[in-house]
Design a protein around this motif. Sequence first.
Motif, mmCIF file in Angstrom:
data_model
loop_
_atom_site.group_PDB
_atom_site.id
_atom_site.type_symbol
_atom_site.label_atom_id
_atom_site.label_comp_id
_atom_site.label_asym_id
_atom_site.label_seq_id
_atom_site.Cartn_x
_atom_site.Cartn_y
_atom_site.Cartn_z
ATOM 1 N N VAL A 67 0.839 -1.194 0.000
ATOM 2 C CA VAL A 67 0.000 0.000 0.000
ATOM 3 C C VAL A 67 0.876 1.247 0.000
ATOM 4 O O VAL A 67 2.025 1.230 0.452
ATOM 5 C CB VAL A 67 -0.968 0.032 1.200
ATOM 6 C CG1 VAL A 67 -2.032 -1.039 1.058
ATOM 7 C CG2 VAL A 67 -0.219 -0.124 2.516
ATOM 8 N N ARG A 69 0.761 5.616 0.727
ATOM 9 C CA ARG A 69 0.024 6.713 1.366
ATOM 10 C C ARG A 69 0.359 7.995 0.629
ATOM 11 O O ARG A 69 1.520 8.372 0.524
ATOM 12 C CB ARG A 69 0.406 6.811 2.849
ATOM 13 C CG ARG A 69 -0.498 7.710 3.662
ATOM 14 C CD ARG A 69 -0.255 7.485 5.148
ATOM 15 N NE ARG A 69 -1.126 8.297 5.968
ATOM 16 C CZ ARG A 69 -0.695 9.289 6.757
ATOM 17 N NH1 ARG A 69 0.595 9.560 6.833
ATOM 18 N NH2 ARG A 69 -1.538 9.990 7.484
ATOM 19 N N GLN A 70 -0.694 8.653 0.094
ATOM 20 C CA GLN A 70 -0.472 9.794 -0.796
ATOM 21 C C GLN A 70 -1.499 10.890 -0.530
ATOM 22 O O GLN A 70 -2.672 10.613 -0.260
ATOM 23 C CB GLN A 70 -0.568 9.328 -2.252
ATOM 24 C CG GLN A 70 -0.293 10.400 -3.281
ATOM 25 C CD GLN A 70 -0.262 9.837 -4.693
ATOM 26 O OE1 GLN A 70 -0.326 8.628 -4.897
ATOM 27 N NE2 GLN A 70 -0.161 10.703 -5.686
ATOM 28 N N ARG A 78 -4.779 12.542 3.188
ATOM 29 C CA ARG A 78 -3.704 11.648 2.790
ATOM 30 C C ARG A 78 -4.275 10.237 2.891
ATOM 31 O O ARG A 78 -4.616 9.759 3.983
ATOM 32 C CB ARG A 78 -2.492 11.817 3.716
ATOM 33 C CG ARG A 78 -1.242 11.093 3.238
ATOM 34 C CD ARG A 78 -0.101 11.277 4.219
ATOM 35 N NE ARG A 78 0.402 12.631 4.235
ATOM 36 C CZ ARG A 78 1.398 13.067 3.472
ATOM 37 N NH1 ARG A 78 2.002 12.231 2.628
ATOM 38 N NH2 ARG A 78 1.826 14.308 3.562
ATOM 39 N N TRP A 80 -4.479 6.007 2.125
ATOM 40 C CA TRP A 80 -3.813 4.740 1.829
ATOM 41 C C TRP A 80 -4.438 4.173 0.565
ATOM 42 O O TRP A 80 -5.662 4.114 0.444
ATOM 43 C CB TRP A 80 -3.952 3.765 2.993
ATOM 44 C CG TRP A 80 -3.063 4.100 4.151
ATOM 45 C CD1 TRP A 80 -3.434 4.669 5.336
ATOM 46 C CD2 TRP A 80 -1.646 3.889 4.241
ATOM 47 N NE1 TRP A 80 -2.341 4.837 6.148
ATOM 48 C CE2 TRP A 80 -1.232 4.356 5.513
ATOM 49 C CE3 TRP A 80 -0.687 3.359 3.372
ATOM 50 C CZ2 TRP A 80 0.103 4.309 5.927
ATOM 51 C CZ3 TRP A 80 0.639 3.307 3.779
ATOM 52 C CH2 TRP A 80 1.018 3.772 5.041
ATOM 53 N N GLU A 81 -3.590 3.784 -0.390
ATOM 54 C CA GLU A 81 -4.059 3.310 -1.682
ATOM 55 C C GLU A 81 -3.239 2.090 -2.104
ATOM 56 O O GLU A 81 -2.251 1.743 -1.459
ATOM 57 C CB GLU A 81 -3.905 4.414 -2.734
ATOM 58 C CG GLU A 81 -4.541 5.733 -2.334
ATOM 59 C CD GLU A 81 -4.357 6.827 -3.375
ATOM 60 O OE1 GLU A 81 -3.587 6.613 -4.335
ATOM 61 O OE2 GLU A 81 -4.987 7.888 -3.232
ATOM 62 N N GLU A 156 4.433 7.405 0.961
ATOM 63 C CA GLU A 156 4.956 6.394 1.869
ATOM 64 C C GLU A 156 4.556 5.019 1.335
ATOM 65 O O GLU A 156 3.536 4.883 0.663
ATOM 66 C CB GLU A 156 4.375 6.557 3.272
ATOM 67 C CG GLU A 156 4.591 7.919 3.901
ATOM 68 C CD GLU A 156 3.793 8.052 5.183
ATOM 69 O OE1 GLU A 156 3.807 7.097 5.996
ATOM 70 O OE2 GLU A 156 3.143 9.086 5.359
ATOM 71 N N GLN A 157 5.338 4.005 1.666
ATOM 72 C CA GLN A 157 5.018 2.640 1.242
ATOM 73 C C GLN A 157 5.051 1.724 2.446
ATOM 74 O O GLN A 157 5.882 1.876 3.340
ATOM 75 C CB GLN A 157 6.008 2.148 0.186
ATOM 76 C CG GLN A 157 5.702 0.745 -0.343
ATOM 77 C CD GLN A 157 6.643 0.337 -1.462
ATOM 78 O OE1 GLN A 157 7.077 1.157 -2.255
ATOM 79 N NE2 GLN A 157 6.970 -0.938 -1.532
ATOM 80 N N LEU A 165 -6.725 -4.501 6.187
ATOM 81 C CA LEU A 165 -7.348 -3.604 5.215
ATOM 82 C C LEU A 165 -8.857 -3.810 5.159
ATOM 83 O O LEU A 165 -9.619 -2.846 5.068
ATOM 84 C CB LEU A 165 -6.734 -3.818 3.829
ATOM 85 C CG LEU A 165 -5.248 -3.469 3.675
ATOM 86 C CD1 LEU A 165 -4.809 -3.708 2.237
ATOM 87 C CD2 LEU A 165 -4.966 -2.028 4.087
ATOM 88 N N LEU A 174 -10.608 3.563 5.925
ATOM 89 C CA LEU A 174 -9.965 3.576 4.616
ATOM 90 C C LEU A 174 -11.020 3.897 3.568
ATOM 91 O O LEU A 174 -12.121 3.340 3.613
ATOM 92 C CB LEU A 174 -9.314 2.212 4.334
ATOM 93 C CG LEU A 174 -8.227 1.784 5.329
ATOM 94 C CD1 LEU A 174 -7.822 0.336 5.087
ATOM 95 C CD2 LEU A 174 -7.018 2.702 5.239
ATOM 96 N N ASN A 176 -10.136 4.919 -0.156
ATOM 97 C CA ASN A 176 -9.791 4.869 -1.567
ATOM 98 C C ASN A 176 -10.544 3.745 -2.267
ATOM 99 O O ASN A 176 -10.539 2.603 -1.812
ATOM 100 C CB ASN A 176 -8.279 4.673 -1.719
ATOM 101 C CG ASN A 176 -7.863 4.502 -3.161
ATOM 102 O OD1 ASN A 176 -7.722 3.384 -3.632
ATOM 103 N ND2 ASN A 176 -7.695 5.593 -3.875
ATOM 104 N N LEU A 179 -8.493 0.528 -3.286
ATOM 105 C CA LEU A 179 -8.051 -0.238 -2.124
ATOM 106 C C LEU A 179 -9.218 -0.983 -1.484
ATOM 107 O O LEU A 179 -9.124 -2.185 -1.203
ATOM 108 C CB LEU A 179 -7.377 0.675 -1.107
ATOM 109 C CG LEU A 179 -6.776 -0.020 0.128
ATOM 110 C CD1 LEU A 179 -5.561 0.740 0.632
ATOM 111 C CD2 LEU A 179 -7.782 -0.176 1.251
#
Length: 212
Positions: A67, A69-70, A78, A80-81, A156-157, A165, A174, A176, A179
Amino acid sequence: MDSARAVEDTPEEWPVVATATPFQGNKTSVRTDDVVMPDGSVVRRDYQVHPGSVAVLALDGEGRVVVLRQYRHPVRQRLWEIPAGLLDIPGENPLHAAQRELYEEAHIKAESWRVLTDVYTTPGGCDEAVRIFLARELSTAEGERYEVSEEEADMEQARVPLTELVRGALAGELHNTCLVVGALSAAAALAGEGFDALRPAEAPWPARPFDA
């Protein structure tokens, strides 16, 4: 609804008597269509025209998902994807695009690929279609890492258990689309016939036909 009737989306296209493109962006545009309703009336529909996307749920041997984080400016969060990207080239093979995105965003390659699911993200206002792949047998990609910029430079990864998840999606933590849909679909596949029953990576995709 007749319980014996197949629950399956079907192609259909109502007549359009006028169309315009009031906005043309770098990758997407906005189209305005005057659409004839079944009763003969004409209504105006505005929607985003999108080239389509691919996403990759990359699952390692320990049941963890890759995953990222962007920051996403439209929603001011921001998120998680999972690795994802546009189909930049008309007719591009979505598997090739997914392999490229996994390499560029996570510097990872995978030996096993399946189609996890196909979705329209927001069919009431956008024609974006996304194919979500399941990638397994992961390893670090060879060569230099792809040079990223803008929001991606701050990504971030991590690797997070699939079960976590799913829990986060159902808890509203979450958000996205790729995801959430990818994680829930993978969990459903595991609870059902297993990953080997998923469609092959080169399965037809009527929403975005592609070259072999």
